[in-house]
Structure formats: structure tokens, C-alpha cells
Scaffold this active site. Structure first.
Site, PDB file in Angstrom:
ATOM      1  N   LYS A 264       0.839  -1.204   0.000  1.00  0.00           N
ATOM      2  CA  LYS A 264       0.000   0.000   0.000  1.00  0.00           C
ATOM      3  C   LYS A 264       0.870   1.248   0.000  1.00  0.00           C
ATOM      4  O   LYS A 264       1.892   1.323   0.697  1.00  0.00           O
ATOM      5  CB  LYS A 264      -0.918  -0.020   1.224  1.00  0.00           C
ATOM      6  CG  LYS A 264      -1.965   1.095   1.256  1.00  0.00           C
ATOM      7  CD  LYS A 264      -2.873   0.932   2.477  1.00  0.00           C
ATOM      8  CE  LYS A 264      -3.929   2.022   2.563  1.00  0.00           C
ATOM      9  NZ  LYS A 264      -4.812   1.869   3.753  1.00  0.00           N
TER      10      LYS A 264
ATOM     11  N   SER B 123      -9.784   2.239   2.983  1.00  0.00           N
ATOM     12  CA  SER B 123      -8.959   3.005   2.059  1.00  0.00           C
ATOM     13  C   SER B 123      -7.992   2.142   1.252  1.00  0.00           C
ATOM     14  O   SER B 123      -7.369   2.594   0.301  1.00  0.00           O
ATOM     15  CB  SER B 123      -8.140   4.034   2.850  1.00  0.00           C
ATOM     16  OG  SER B 123      -7.216   3.366   3.723  1.00  0.00           O
TER      17      SER B 123
ATOM     18  N   SER C 176      -9.818  -0.489   7.095  1.00  0.00           N
ATOM     19  CA  SER C 176      -9.306  -0.334   5.734  1.00  0.00           C
ATOM     20  C   SER C 176      -8.579  -1.539   5.165  1.00  0.00           C
ATOM     21  O   SER C 176      -8.136  -1.502   4.019  1.00  0.00           O
ATOM     22  CB  SER C 176      -8.380   0.889   5.664  1.00  0.00           C
ATOM     23  OG  SER C 176      -9.107   2.058   5.923  1.00  0.00           O
TER      24      SER C 176
END
Length: 507
Positions: free
Chosen positions: A80, A155, A179
Site C-alpha cells: 500500500k 482506504s 481499511s
């Protein structure tokens, strides 16, 4: 010819150990897959083909010499874009960090490199991890591989979509209010939020320091256990890191995979179901609970009354911490710098204002304003102080519930994936997607989301959440692996095998 992109990380590790393939072959296969489908999915913000292949070559050399760095040496991974990566861009999905290349690695990234996992690239995300849909990325939304017109969760939708679309066998995400788990639920993948402090946060660009936690995104519970064990443990560079060894997570996953739940007490949380939850999501949840009972588990209903205040509590604490954390993006040291129009000799304050106006998106601005207000003189005690008191009550509710049950369970998210753009103009509706995941972050306890099946209304994935006491991460792996096994036996294989083709490319 074997399509290695369909194999689990554990299977890839075994194939490497047995000499059936090479890391270069595996890495190239996943890079080819990305070239074929990521134009439609947009899981990645940056693909590092050259670097990944160089790392794969080094891995193959170690294996040829009989000295692999870890069990997962040579298995590629995605990361990420909120984690610092030396030599690779780290943007946090924001224009304000566009082009920034960190001079250091986050501890978890350094661990991956030393363990020999080639890093395929950096995955898309809501800007500074603020969002529940990955529509708030400054670089465009990620699409759900099950239906390209729908969101992949947020997210960390990029990491979940990369794994779900077979562009990576493993990924790292971060979970501040769900998330990792919520994207896992809506993409049919496995997502784990470890105990707060169980995985190093050093090098994670902070959203909310007291809530953020790095964790694995995979296609199986065993793969998550393997990755969690690799990156977990104490880090002296992280002041929130717990100086205590991890439980044996892989052994717990392997025990759970027998499907035997004898002696395990499962608490169904009364406040995390019912009104507001999609009927198909609830149906899959109830069926999953029934399977666990048939496997020997004891089920009790538990009540956690303060969980109904968790959403409001979270959206006071998170913006307050975010407004403080994001103050450092001031155009003075690194990142974007914008000069105001029509000002010949702008002051530092004017440059900061222009830069933050252009560099931050609407959702980030919204939360900065909320947080600044909550921390302002005269309102601190009424808002932020009260929220911290409720947070303590939520932790006490968890303690009382865990006195009655070994683990707590609920649907991971109230609904399946909604359509892109459907909730962008309604922030409160968007925030409700984290209704079931937020309490775990407020209390710091571990949780896992495992695919529970397809909702009847739309044929899209739903998730089953398992929560355990702090430091008892092994429990979520045992129960998660058991449910995974029981459901796979029922379905005749993994849930992802039921997904439609992706943009004409066979999944």
C-alpha cells in the site's frame, strides 16, 4: 504450462522450495497479469518491474545456494502506498506528495526485502487513507474486480483489488477503521488487522497514530498467517510496538483448517447486525455461524452497548489526530509547493495555504476542519475529551464480552460493494460502511475478515469478521481458517473461483 498467478502464496513458496519454478518466473507472471488487467482495475499507482525482477534474481541465487532468507523468499508482494519505500514513490494517494521518494524503508518494507519478497509496486488508496471506497485517491479510483462499476472498499482498495484480480498473491495494507477488513469483505479476499502494536508502524505515514495498524491482505487465511508472522514482532524504532513475541499464527491457521471448532466459544455481537445491514449479508453471516456450530463451536449472544457510539467516537478522534499529523505537509521541506497567483513575493504562510489548497482533496480538507474544530479551545473537552472517555467504555465492553466468549463475530461490512460515485456526495452514508470494523481499532484488538459467500441481491461478496482479545491474534486465525475450510467444502472451492471474467481476461 502452470498459471502461477492462481496459486496461493503458500503454494508458491512450496513450488520454489521444490525447484518447480523460479522467483523470476513467478514475478514476471504477476507483472504480465498486471499489464493485462490493471488498465481496467487500477490497483497500482506505481509498478516497479525492474526492481521486482532484480529482487527475484537475487532470491533465485539464494535458493540455488541453499540459503533462502525465509519461507516466502521469492514470493512477490504488493505494498500500500502509505508505507515508505526507499527508491520508490510514496504518495499516500495525494497530490501533495506527488513524486516524493523516501530516503528510507518502513520497518515492514525492510523486513520484506530482507526476507526476499520481490516488491511488485505500490497500490492505490484513498488520500492519506481517508475513505471507505478508494474513490478519494488523487490519481483516480480503483475498481472492484467482481464488477468494474463498483468500489473495492477503502482506504486500501488497491491492495485488495490487486490480490482479488490475481495481480499479486500477497499485499500489505493498513487498517485505521477497517481499511483492510472492509475491502477484504467486498472483494472476496482475506484481510487481517493485527493487535495494535503487534506490527511495526515505523515508516507508515500516519493518519491517526492511535488507530493505524499494518496488516496482510491475501486470498487465504494461511497466507495471511505466513505474512503476519513475517512482518510482526517488536520494533524498537516504534514507540507503540509491543515487546512481546507473536503467538504461533501459522499453527493456529493449520489447526483451524481441520474444521474442528470443539471447545471454542463464539460471541455474536448484538449491536453489529440487524437494521441497516443488507439482507443477503446477514443471511451469509447466519449461515457461517451455523456451520461453525455444526463444527463444534458454542455460540452465545453478547451485548456491547457502547458500540452504537463507536462511529461518532471514531469520527472525532480520527480527524483530531489527522489534523495534527497532516500539519507537517507545509510546502517547506518536501512534497508539492504551490505559489499563490498574483502575489509577487508571497509569505511562507501564503505558500502553505496555496499548497494545501491545491494538494489536498475534499475529504482530507473535510477531516482536517473537523479535527481542528474538535481540538480548538473551548471545544476540546466537549468533543475530543468526551470521545476518549467513550473509547474507554468501548474497551470495557470488549473485556466484558471476552469474559463470555473466546472470539466475537459479526458481518464485516453492512453491505456489499456499492457503485462508484453512489455515495461520494453523502459522506455520512460513506462513513457507515465502517460501522462493524471501527470498534476493534478503538480498542486495539485484532480482527480478520473472511469471505462468507455471495449476497442474494447482487451476487457480490460478503465478509465474516472475527475479533479476539489483544495479543490473541492466533484465535482469529483458527476460527477464520475453520470457516474458510467449511465454506470451501460447501462451495467446492474458493469464493474467488466464482467471480466473473475480468474485462475479457480469464480470471
Amino acid at each position: 504450462m502452470t498459471d502461477w498467478t492462481r496459486s496461493t502464496a503458500a503454494e508458491l513458496a512450496d513450488a520454489l522450495a521444490n525447484g518447480e519454478t523460479t522467483s523470476v518466473e513467478l514475478t514476471q507472471a504477476h507483472l504480465d497479469r498486471t499489464a493485462a488487467v490493471d488498465g481496467a482495475v487500477h490497483a497500482y499507482l506505481h509498478v516497479d518491474a525492474e526492481g521486482a525482477l532484480a529482487q527475484a534474481e537475487a532470491s533465485d541465487a539464494r535458493r540455488a545456494a541453499g540459503s533462502p532468507a525465509s519461507r516466502l523468499d521469492g514470493v512477490p508482494i504488493a505494498v500500500k502506498d502509505v508505507l515508505a519505500t526507499q527508491g520508490l514513490p510514496t504518495t499516500c494517494g495525494s497530490r501533495i506528495l506527488e513524486g516524493w521518494i523516501p530516503p528510507y524503508d518502513a520497518t515492514v518494507v525492510d523486513t520484506l526485502r530482507r526476507a526476499g519478497l520481490p516488491i511488485l509496486g505500490k497500490t492505490n488508496m484513498d488520500e492519506f487513507a481517508m475513505g471507505s471506497s478508494t474513490e478519494h485517491s488523487a490519481y483516480g479510483p480503483t475498481h472492484n474486480p467482481w464488477d468494474l462499476d463498483r468500489i473495492p472498499g477503502g482506504s486500501g482498495g488497491g491492495s485488495a483489488a490487486a490480490v482479488a484480480s490475481y495481480q499479486a498473491p500477497l499485499a500489505l495494507g493498513t487498517d485505521t477503521g477497517g481499511s483492510i477488513r472492509q475491502p477484504g469483505a467486498v472483494t472476496g479476499t482475506v484481510g487481517v488487522k493485527p493487535t495494535y502494536g503487534g506490527v511495526s508502524r515505523y515508516g507508515l505515514v500516519a493518519l491517526a497514530n492511535s488507530l493505524d495498524q499494518v496488516g496482510p491482505v491475501t486470498r487465504t487465511v494461511l497466507d495471511s498467517a505466513l505474512l503476519h508472522e513475517l512482518v510482526g514482532g517488536h520494533d524498537p524504532r516504534d514507540s507503540t510496538s509491543i515487546d512481546q513475541p507473536l503467538p504461533d499464527l501459522v499453527a493456529a491457521a493449520e489447526l483451524g483448517a481441520t474444521g474442528d471448532m470443539s471447545g471454542v466459544r463464539i460471541g455474536v455481537v448484538k449491536e453489529l447486525s440487524g437494521e441497516g445491514y443488507q439482507p443477503g449479508v446477514l443471511a451469509r453471516f447466519e449461515e457461517s455461524v451455523e456451520l461453525l456450530v455444526k463444527a463444534g463451536a458454542e455460540v452465545v449472544e453478547v451485548s456491547c452497548p457502547t458500540f452504537v457510539h463507536a462511529l461518532a467516537t471514531y469520527y472525532l478522534i480520527l480527524p483530531a489526530e489527522a489534523s495534527s499529523n497532516l500539519a507537517k505537509f507545509d510546502a517547506m521541506r518536501y512534497g508539492l509547493r504551490v505559489y499563490p497567483d498574483g502575489v509577487d513575493a508571497p509569505s511562507a504562510e501564503e505558500v502553505m495555504r496555496a499548497t494545501r489548497d491545491k494538494g489536498f482533496g475534499d475529504e482530507v480538507k473535510r477531516r482536517i476542519i473537523l479535527g481542528t474544530y474538535a481540538l480548538s479551545s473551548g471545544y476540546y473537552d466537549a468533543y475530543y475529551g468526551q470521545a476518549q472517555k467513550v473509547r474507554t467504555l468501548i474497551s470495557r465492553d470488549f473485556e466484558a464480552a471476552f469474559a463470555k466468549a473466546d472470539v466475537l463475530v459479526s458481518p464485516t461490512a453492512p453491505t456489499t460493494a456499492f457503485k462508484l460515485g453512489e455515495k461520494l456526495d453523502d459522506p455520512l452514508a460513506m462513513y457507515l460502511n465502517d460501522l462493524a470494523t471501527i470498534p476493534a481499532n478503538l480498542a486495539g484488538v485484532p480482527g480478520i475478515s473472511v469471505p462468507s459467500g455471495l449476497a442474494d441481491e447482487d451476487g457480490l461478496p460478503a465478509g465474516f469478521q472475527v475479533l479476539a482479545p489483544a495479543l490473541a491474534d492466533d484465535r482469529v486465525y483458527r476460527v477464520g481458517a475453520a470457516l474458510e475450510k467449511l465454506l470451501a467444502d460447501q462451495w467446492g472451492g474458493p469464493l474467488l473461483a466464482q467471480a466473473p471474467t475480468l474485462d475479457g481476461v480469464a480470471r
